[in-house]
Scaffold this active site. Structure first.
Site, mmCIF file in Angstrom:
data_model
loop_
_atom_site.group_PDB
_atom_site.id
_atom_site.type_symbol
_atom_site.label_atom_id
_atom_site.label_comp_id
_atom_site.label_asym_id
_atom_site.label_seq_id
_atom_site.Cartn_x
_atom_site.Cartn_y
_atom_site.Cartn_z
ATOM 1 N N LYS A 199 0.801 -1.217 0.000
ATOM 2 C CA LYS A 199 0.000 0.000 0.000
ATOM 3 C C LYS A 199 0.836 1.271 0.000
ATOM 4 O O LYS A 199 0.336 2.338 -0.294
ATOM 5 C CB LYS A 199 -1.039 -0.003 1.121
ATOM 6 C CG LYS A 199 -0.533 -0.179 2.506
ATOM 7 C CD LYS A 199 -1.715 -0.164 3.479
ATOM 8 C CE LYS A 199 -1.311 -0.718 4.813
ATOM 9 N NZ LYS A 199 -2.296 -1.451 5.521
ATOM 10 N N ARG A 200 2.099 1.153 0.305
ATOM 11 C CA ARG A 200 2.920 2.364 0.256
ATOM 12 C C ARG A 200 3.110 2.822 -1.187
ATOM 13 O O ARG A 200 3.283 3.983 -1.467
ATOM 14 C CB ARG A 200 4.288 2.118 0.905
ATOM 15 C CG ARG A 200 4.249 2.264 2.420
ATOM 16 C CD ARG A 200 5.627 2.089 3.030
ATOM 17 N NE ARG A 200 6.174 0.759 2.764
ATOM 18 C CZ ARG A 200 7.224 0.521 1.996
ATOM 19 N NH1 ARG A 200 7.873 1.529 1.422
ATOM 20 N NH2 ARG A 200 7.638 -0.711 1.805
#
Ligand code: GLU
Length: 412
Positions: A199-200
């Protein structure tokens, strides 16, 4: 009969990787007239998030990925206990520090993976492992085997990060005297830099894709293409076509890169091919009835070719609903002259219809010796507040005479 499953944990979001693995399982089940099971791995109470199961169900349902059977591991704790105790009694497991450990034979472990071919782990890489933790809960590697066995799962189709768990699971099947299913490890989705999708670097929650205005059909098509190639190299196809042509042998082995630009393109293609009424209904639902239906229906065909996501409708079409604030910096030279001439001629137009308006406006520009492009740009800015918009004449037809002239006068 073919029986497959996915086994996500309720961590609070429905992960795009879960959808991706579901697609393969579902296609395999449908193609073979089998069943697709959704089994929630909720035995790790520390990681569980309230409502996490519903989030997974909603995410999969949104994509049309429906399951035939549903289970929760937390409701099956006594089953894992029972089999662990059986293994203890048979001398195949032992107790240590309050937990139960499976004895593992010192031997090479191999299986023929349906995606990756023969995989072998040498004997010294497989050792005894915990099946019940000291809190009494089963470990993943044990619960998954008991369940797959009890639920008569025939094919374990999952992400490749579980390859290293497979030797232990095979050892558990053997200890339980259970049939070993087939395994198919599909490649993990990757960020652009090839690292495992995270998700980064990439949005991973299905809810994000929904809120951003991706169409479920487009996201499904995109995910199919990431891990699999159509025998005729087609790019745009629906789930039925995927199922019909699906074959584990066509699953790619190399990690597919999640390319947002490609997804946007794909979504745009789906939007373009929607019929106007369906697009208007879809936009109405997406914006939770915020936009008046009649105007939505009229404007949807004009934006169709210009948006790639439903969320882009807002900035492109808001001028239809309310008079925009005008940044005068956007005007080109002689704009006052242009607007004044336009007002004059528009006030006497009888047939307020796009083609006619176009002709009338071109006529006045030519008569006055204005540069046509500059003239229309100034009108566009005055009416819409922007330089890039849906087709101008059609938009003005929709806005109507009174509103259009009012907008032109406002900036004079
Ligand atoms: N909870 C695991 C996962 O979602 C299940 C793996 C499996 O399918 O065995 O990755």
């Amino acid at each position: 009969m073919v029986r497959v499953r996915i086994a996500p944990s309720p961590t609070g979001m429905a992960h795009v990787g879960t959808a991706y693995v579901s697609l393969f399982n579902l296609a395999f089940a449908r193609k073979n007239g089998g069943k697709f099971i959704l089994r929630i791995e909720d035995t790790d109470k520390k990681r569980e998030v309230e409502g996490g199961i519903d989030v997974i169900k909603e995410g999969l349902s949104w994509l049309g990925l429906t399951w035939d059977e549903f289970y929760r591991q937390s409701e099956r704790l006594s089953i894992y206990k029972e089999y662990a105790e059986k293994l203890l009694k048979e001398g195949k497991a032992y107790e240590e520090d309050g937990g139960i450990i499976l004895k593992v034979e010192k031997e090479d472990v191999s299986w023929k993976d349906l995606v990756r071919g023969e995989i072998t782990f040498p004997a010294d890489e497989v050792s005894d492992f915990a099946i019940i933790k000291k809190d009494g809960f089963p470990t993943y590697n044990f619960a998954v085997v008991v369940d797959d066995w009890q639920m008569k799962v025939t094919h374990v189709i999952r992400a490749e990060d579980h390859i290293s768990n497979t030797p232990r699971q095979i050892a558990a099947y053997k200890a339980l005297g259970a049939n070993i299913p087939e395994f198919a490890h599909v490649p993990l989705l990757r960020n652009k830099d090839k690292s495992k999708i995270s998700k980064r670097k990439n949005p991973v929650a299905l809810s994000w894709y929904k809120e951003e205005g991706y169409l479920p059909e487009a996201l499904v098509n995109f995910l199919c293409l990431l891990g699999w190639s159509h025998p005729e190299e087609k790019e745009v196809f629906d789930m039925d076509e995927f199922v019909k042509n699906f074959d584990l042998e066509r699953v790619r082995k190399a990690g597919p890169v999640f390319d947002m630009d490609k997804l946007d393109w794909m979504n745009g293609e789906y939007i373009k091919s929607m019929d106007d009424k369906k697009l208007a209904d879809t936009l109405a639902a997406f914006y939770k009835e915020r936009y008046e239906k009649d105007l939505l229906t009229k404007t949807a065909p004009l934006v169709k070719e210009r948006i790639r996501k439903l969320s882009e409708y807002e900035s492109l079409a808001s001028f239809y609903y309310e008079q925009p604030k005008i940044d005068k910096e956007l005007f080109g030279k002689d704009y006052k002259d242009h607007l004044e001439s336009a007002v004059e001629v528009l006030e006497s137009v009888g047939k307020w219809e796009a083609n006619n308006l176009g002709e009338v406006l071109v006529g006045v520009a030519d008569k006055k010796g204005f540069h046509r492009g500059d003239f229309f740009m100034n009108l566009r800015v005055a009416v819409t507040g922007k330089k890039v918009t849906p087709p101008f004449n059609e938009s003005v037809e929709i806005l109507g005479k009174e509103e259009t002239i009012k907008r032109l006068k406002t900036v004079l």
